[in-house]
Structures are given as C-alpha cells and as structure tokens.
Design a protein around this motif. Sequence first.
Motif, PDB file in Angstrom:
ATOM      1  N   PHE A 102       0.832  -1.233   0.012  1.00 22.46           N
ATOM      2  CA  PHE A 102      -0.001  -0.081  -0.038  1.00 22.46           C
ATOM      3  C   PHE A 102       0.851   1.378   0.081  1.00 22.46           C
ATOM      4  O   PHE A 102       1.923   1.355   0.607  1.00 22.46           O
ATOM      5  CB  PHE A 102      -0.984   0.182   1.335  1.00 22.46           C
ATOM      6  N   GLY A 108      -3.881   4.285  -1.112  1.00 27.18           N
ATOM      7  CA  GLY A 108      -4.018   3.546  -2.380  1.00 27.18           C
ATOM      8  C   GLY A 108      -4.791   2.547  -2.227  1.00 27.18           C
ATOM      9  O   GLY A 108      -5.046   1.906  -1.062  1.00 27.18           O
ATOM     10  N   PRO A 109      -5.253   1.719  -3.249  1.00 26.29           N
ATOM     11  CA  PRO A 109      -5.945   0.681  -3.436  1.00 26.29           C
ATOM     12  C   PRO A 109      -5.161  -0.632  -3.115  1.00 26.29           C
ATOM     13  O   PRO A 109      -5.697  -1.852  -2.812  1.00 26.29           O
ATOM     14  CB  PRO A 109      -6.524   0.528  -4.793  1.00 26.29           C
ATOM     15  N   TYR A 137      -8.393   3.184  11.242  1.00 26.12           N
ATOM     16  CA  TYR A 137      -8.646   3.209  10.022  1.00 26.12           C
ATOM     17  C   TYR A 137      -9.648   1.760   9.760  1.00 26.12           C
ATOM     18  O   TYR A 137      -9.609   0.889  10.653  1.00 26.12           O
ATOM     19  CB  TYR A 137      -7.722   2.714   9.226  1.00 26.12           C
ATOM     20  N   GLN A 184     -10.707  -1.049   7.140  1.00 27.28           N
ATOM     21  CA  GLN A 184     -10.188  -1.821   5.956  1.00 27.28           C
ATOM     22  C   GLN A 184     -11.115  -3.018   5.317  1.00 27.28           C
ATOM     23  O   GLN A 184     -11.269  -3.841   5.952  1.00 27.28           O
ATOM     24  CB  GLN A 184      -8.884  -2.381   5.859  1.00 27.28           C
ATOM     25  N   LYS A 201      -9.465  -3.798  -0.209  1.00 25.07           N
ATOM     26  CA  LYS A 201      -9.312  -2.408  -0.403  1.00 25.07           C
ATOM     27  C   LYS A 201      -8.234  -1.948   0.606  1.00 25.07           C
ATOM     28  O   LYS A 201      -7.769  -2.601   1.527  1.00 25.07           O
ATOM     29  CB  LYS A 201     -10.565  -1.595  -0.117  1.00 25.07           C
ATOM     30  N   GLY A 202      -7.747  -0.566   0.524  1.00 25.49           N
ATOM     31  CA  GLY A 202      -6.803  -0.206   1.263  1.00 25.49           C
ATOM     32  C   GLY A 202      -7.481   0.733   2.576  1.00 25.49           C
ATOM     33  O   GLY A 202      -8.616   0.827   2.482  1.00 25.49           O
ATOM     34  N   PRO A 203      -6.731   0.973   3.357  1.00 27.63           N
ATOM     35  CA  PRO A 203      -7.198   1.241   4.897  1.00 27.63           C
ATOM     36  C   PRO A 203      -8.033   2.704   4.596  1.00 27.63           C
ATOM     37  O   PRO A 203      -7.513   3.565   3.573  1.00 27.63           O
ATOM     38  CB  PRO A 203      -6.337   1.404   5.494  1.00 27.63           C
ATOM     39  N   PHE A 254      -8.098  -0.959  12.353  1.00 23.17           N
ATOM     40  CA  PHE A 254      -6.837  -0.894  12.810  1.00 23.17           C
ATOM     41  C   PHE A 254      -6.831   0.564  13.563  1.00 23.17           C
ATOM     42  O   PHE A 254      -7.358   1.678  13.099  1.00 23.17           O
ATOM     43  CB  PHE A 254      -5.733  -0.620  11.514  1.00 23.17           C
TER      44      PHE A 254
END
Lengths: 112, 114
Positions: free
Chosen positions: A90, A104-105, B36, B38, B42-44, B89
Amino acid sequence: DAGITQSPRYKITETGRQVTLMCHQTWSHSYMFWYRQDLGHGLRLIYYSAAADITDKGEVPDGYVVSRSKTENFPLTLESATRSQTSVYFCASSSGGNNEQFFGPGTRLTVL
Amino acid sequence: GESVGLHLPTLSVQEGDNSIINCAYSNSASDYFIWYKQESGKGPQFIIDIRSNMDKRQGQRVTVLLNKTVKHLSLQIAATQPGDSAVYFCAENGLKGGADGLTFGKGTHLIIQP
C-alpha cells in the motif's frame, strides 16, 4: 479527482527479477509512504518521503529501493525479488508528517 | 520495542447494536492516533483521529476515546450496520512524532450478525 492510485493492482513475478510498483497522487501532498501488509504482521512501513528528493527508511526497508523525483510519484522497486516479498503493498500520502494518511487501493505481489 | 496492539482479533455484534473496538498502545511519546477501516480487497480508509490533548472526539456514528493514563484507545460505532463489517486498525504516529509514518496494530475483524 483521482486521489491516490497504484499500478499494477496485481503482479506475479519470479525470484530474482526486478519489479517496480507505481504510486501516484493528485493532491500535491508532501509526504508519501510505502507499507506492506502481511497476515500476522499488519501494516509495516517500508520507506517514506517527506518531499521530492527526500526519502528515509521505515521498519522493513531491506530489499527495496525508492525514489521521489516528482512530488506526485513515489515508485517502489524490488531490485531482486524474493519469495518473502510476496505481500500486498500500500502506498499512502499525507499533507504533513503528523496528519491523516490517505491510502491507495494496494498492489498484490506474488513472487514465485 | 514499543508497539500498538489490539485486545481482540474478532468482534461479532448484532446489527443495530453498538460496537466497541479496543486498542492498547505502549508508546507514551505518541501524540496522534487514528482509526482506519479496511474492507476486503481495499486500502485502509480513515475513520477518525484524535490528538493527545483530547480525551474524546466524535464523528458521524463513531466516537474515539483516549485514556492516556492507561494508554488505551477505543472506537465506538453506534447502531452498527452491515456496511461496518471490516477490519479496524488503530495507529499511532510513532517514536519520531509522525514523520516516519504510522505504527499500526494487528487489526480487529468486526462481524455484523443480522
């Protein structure tokens, strides 16, 4: 507004090959970061950059190289990929070192 | 070394109930904390943050509580919805005051029961 993007999203490579993961952000954030995420370890910082041409090591930098020639880009290179570098990577950016980071993804990398 | 941790790896709650996710940190020098979320693949995603000069901060359906005495951080989610299912998180800004990225806990998987 594209935000922060990563490419490729998925990559399979072989041990010993060089791989570069790309990260691009459109916010002109000064700070950018690279993390890897593994089961049992959570997110760990690889490298970060406070501004163009300024980079510093994080918690797990061995085997990785970064550069920051432009503010918006922060590529991560594995010079000679190893199986232990199989992970999800990431990229993140923030406007300040003590501010919220935008992620980002992710790129899922598999090293065979 | 000092690190951020979580009390429970998995939390299962009924839809509509309130959820509380806990985090213990040991770095007394940290002055900025973030939660965060998640979702799978996907990203956090940022939920809420709090600085050490505050004890409580509220957002939309979420509240973060910081107890510096016992080095404890919690995230409260009101009226939990199916879309809240994710890994959560906590993160702290590390030893150098933030410039070196965040230190993340291992995460808590929140499961919403219908």
